[in-house]
Design a protein around this motif. Structure first.
Motif, short mmCIF file in Angstrom:
data_model
loop_
_atom_site.label_atom_id
_atom_site.label_comp_id
_atom_site.label_asym_id
_atom_site.label_seq_id
_atom_site.Cartn_x
_atom_site.Cartn_y
_atom_site.Cartn_z
N LYS A 8 47.30 20.70 41.84
CA LYS A 8 48.05 21.96 41.89
C LYS A 8 47.02 23.07 41.07
O LYS A 8 47.16 24.19 41.58
N LYS A 9 46.64 22.69 40.24
CA LYS A 9 45.32 23.61 39.55
C LYS A 9 44.50 24.32 40.37
O LYS A 9 44.14 25.64 40.27
N LEU A 10 44.04 23.43 41.30
CA LEU A 10 43.01 24.08 42.38
C LEU A 10 43.73 24.81 43.52
O LEU A 10 43.00 25.90 43.86
N LYS A 11 44.89 24.52 43.83
CA LYS A 11 45.54 25.29 44.77
C LYS A 11 45.88 26.63 44.03
O LYS A 11 45.97 27.60 44.74
N ALA A 12 46.21 26.67 42.68
CA ALA A 12 46.53 27.87 42.03
C ALA A 12 45.21 28.79 41.90
O ALA A 12 45.55 29.91 42.12
N VAL A 13 44.02 28.12 41.98
CA VAL A 13 42.96 29.15 41.81
C VAL A 13 42.68 29.78 43.39
O VAL A 13 42.58 30.92 43.31
N PHE A 14 43.08 29.20 44.34
CA PHE A 14 42.92 29.53 45.64
C PHE A 14 44.01 30.70 45.70
O PHE A 14 43.78 31.75 46.39
N SER A 15 45.13 30.39 45.46
CA SER A 15 46.40 31.37 45.55
C SER A 15 46.29 32.66 44.77
O SER A 15 46.56 33.54 45.47
N PHE A 16 45.77 32.49 43.59
CA PHE A 16 45.32 33.56 42.65
C PHE A 16 44.24 34.61 43.33
O PHE A 16 44.56 35.68 43.48
N VAL A 17 43.31 33.81 43.77
CA VAL A 17 42.22 34.76 44.38
C VAL A 17 42.60 35.37 45.73
O VAL A 17 42.53 36.50 45.92
N SER A 18 43.42 34.61 46.70
CA SER A 18 44.06 35.04 47.80
C SER A 18 44.73 36.27 47.50
O SER A 18 44.93 37.17 48.18
N MET A 19 45.51 36.14 46.37
CA MET A 19 46.59 37.25 46.05
C MET A 19 46.03 38.65 45.78
O MET A 19 46.48 39.61 46.09
N ILE A 20 44.70 38.57 45.21
CA ILE A 20 44.15 39.77 44.76
C ILE A 20 42.85 40.07 45.50
O ILE A 20 42.03 40.72 44.99
N THR A 21 42.97 39.65 46.61
CA THR A 21 41.75 39.82 47.64
C THR A 21 41.23 41.34 47.76
O THR A 21 40.18 41.70 47.64
N LEU A 22 42.40 41.91 48.05
CA LEU A 22 42.14 43.50 48.34
C LEU A 22 41.71 44.13 47.06
O LEU A 22 40.77 45.03 47.06
N GLU A 23 42.22 43.81 45.69
CA GLU A 23 41.80 44.34 44.63
C GLU A 23 40.44 44.03 44.23
O GLU A 23 39.60 44.90 43.90
N ILE A 24 40.07 42.65 44.49
CA ILE A 24 38.73 42.36 44.18
C ILE A 24 37.63 43.13 45.12
O ILE A 24 36.66 43.63 44.65
N TYR A 25 38.16 43.35 46.45
CA TYR A 25 37.12 44.36 47.12
C TYR A 25 36.91 45.63 46.66
O TYR A 25 35.68 46.10 46.96
#
Length: 327
Positions: free
Chosen positions: A248-265
Motif C-alpha cells: 500500500k505504501k508503494l502504491k500510495a507513492v505512485f498515486s501521489f506522483v500521478s496526482m501532481i504530475t501536471l504541477e510537477i511539470y
C-alpha cells in the motif's frame, strides 16, 4: 483508474523531469527520456479520457479548469519573483496561449479532435484506422513540407510533434476501449520486444544526432518511439494485477506522483535552473524535494481555484437557464 495507468503517469512525470536535469548530473547523458515521457503522458491522458459522456462544452470546461489554474498560479508567482520575463512572452501568451509550457499548448488543441473522434461511435471503434490516417497525413507533410535538412523532429515546441502526441492519445484510448483484451495478459515476448524497441530507439536517436546526413530519414525515430510506447502500454497492462497487489505504501507513492504530475511539470523549470549549480548528489536531492513540495502546494492551491471557477460557471449557467425558462 486502472492502476497500471497510474503507474505509467507517474513514470511519465519521472522521465520528463529527469530529462530536464541538465547540469545536475555529472554527465548530461543521464538527463534523457523526455520525449518518451511526453508521449507516455499523452497516451495515459487518452486512456483516462476514453469514456466520454458529457457534451463537448462541459467536458472541455472541465479540462480547462483542471489544467489552467496551475498554469495561472505558478506563472503569476514566477512573474512576481522576476523568474519569468515579459521579454519572452506577453501576458496573454503566458496566461492563455501558448503559455510557457509546450504540453499545455498541445493538449488544449488536441482535446478537440480527440473528443470528436472518441465521441463518434463509428470512429471510436476504428481507432487503429484513425491513427493510420493521421500518420499518413503526417508523412505527406513530412515529405512535401517538412525541413529534413537537419534533425529536429523531436523538438517539442514545433507543430509537427503534435501528430505524434495525438497518435499517442489515440493509442491510449485504444487500450482503454480494448481493456479486456490486454489487462493481465502478460507475455514474456512482449517484454523482449519492448527491450529491443528501447535499445533501437536510443540508437536511432543517437545516430540522427551524430550523423547529419541521416536527417532525411528522421521520421524513423518517431516510428520506433511509437512502437516503444505501444509495447510499454501492452506490457504494463499485462501486469496490472501484479501492480495493484503492490504494498500500500508503494502504491500510495505512485498515486501521489500521478496526482501532481501536471504541477510537477509546471514548477520544475525554474527550480532546476536555479539550483543545478550545487554539487551532485546534493543538488539532485534538494531539487527533487523542492519540485515535489512545490508541486503539491500548487496542486492544493490550483484545485481550489478550479473549484471556484466551476462554481462561478455553474451559477452563471443556472441563472441563464432560469431566465431563458421564464422567457
Amino acid at each position: 483508474m486502472i492502476f497500471y495507468a497510474t503507474v505509467l503517469r507517474a513514470l511519465a512525470a519521472i522521465l520528463i523531469t529527469n530529462a530536464h536535469y541538465t547540469g545536475v548530473y555529472p554527465t548530461d547523458l543521464i538527463a534523457n527520456g523526455g520525449l518518451l515521457g511526453d508521449v507516455l503522458f499523452f497516451s495515459v491522458s487518452g486512456f483516462v479520457l476514453a469514456n466520454l459522456h458529457d457534451k463537448f462544452f462541459c467536458w472541455y470546461e472541465k479540462r480547462i479548469t483542471r489544467i489552467y489554474p496551475a498554469v495561472w498560479v505558478v506563472t503569476a508567482i514566477y512573474l512576481l519573483l522576476n523568474l519569468y520575463s515579459l521579454d519572452d512572452f506577453s501576458l496573454l501568451q503566458y496566461f492563455l496561449y501558448p503559455t510557457y509550457y509546450h504540453f499545455i499548448s498541445s493538449i488544449i488543441l488536441l482535446y478537440v479532435p480527440y473528443y470528436l473522434i472518441i465521441k463518434n461511435e463509428f470512429l471510436s471503434k476504428k481507432i487503429i484506422w484513425v491513427m493510420t490516417i493521421v500518420f499518413f497525413i503526417q508523412v505527406i507533410i513530412y515529405v512535401f513540407a517538412y525541413d529534413r535538412s537537419y534533425y529536429h523532429i523531436d523538438t517539442v515546441r514545433e507543430p509537427m510533434i503534435r501528430f505524434l502526441f495525438f497518435e499517442s492519445m489515440l493509442l491510449g484510448a485504444y487500450f482503454r476501449k480494448n481493456n479486456d483484451r490486454f489487462l493481465n495478459d502478460n507475455k514474456r515476448y512482449n517484454w523482449l520486444i519492448l527491450a529491443v524497441a528501447i535499445v533501437v530507439y536510443a540508437i536511432s536517436k543517437l545516430a540522427f544526432v551524430r550523423f547529419p546526413e541521416l536527417s532525411s530519414y528522421q521520421l524513423v525515430n518517431q516510428i520506433v518511439l511509437f512502437i516503444t510506447l505501444a509495447y510499454i502500454m501492452r506490457c504494463f497492462a499485462g501486469i496490472d494485477g501484479w501492480l495493484d497487489a503492490l504494498p500500500k505504501k508503494l502504491k500510495a507513492v505512485f498515486s501521489f506522483v500521478s496526482m501532481i504530475t501536471l504541477e510537477i511539470y509546471v514548477v520544475q523549470y525554474v527550480i532546476i535552473r536555479k539550483l543545478a549549480f550545487m554539487v551532485f548528489p546534493l543538488n539532485w536531492i534538494i531539487i527533487t524535494s523542492m519540485i515535489i513540495l512545490s508541486a503539491f502546494l500548487l496542486h492544493l492551491t490550483a484545485s481550489r481555484v478550479g473549484q471556484g471557477i466551476d462554481k462561478v460557471i455553474t451559477k452563471v449557467f443556472t441563472v441563464t437557464a432560469r431566465k431563458a425558462h421564464k422567457a
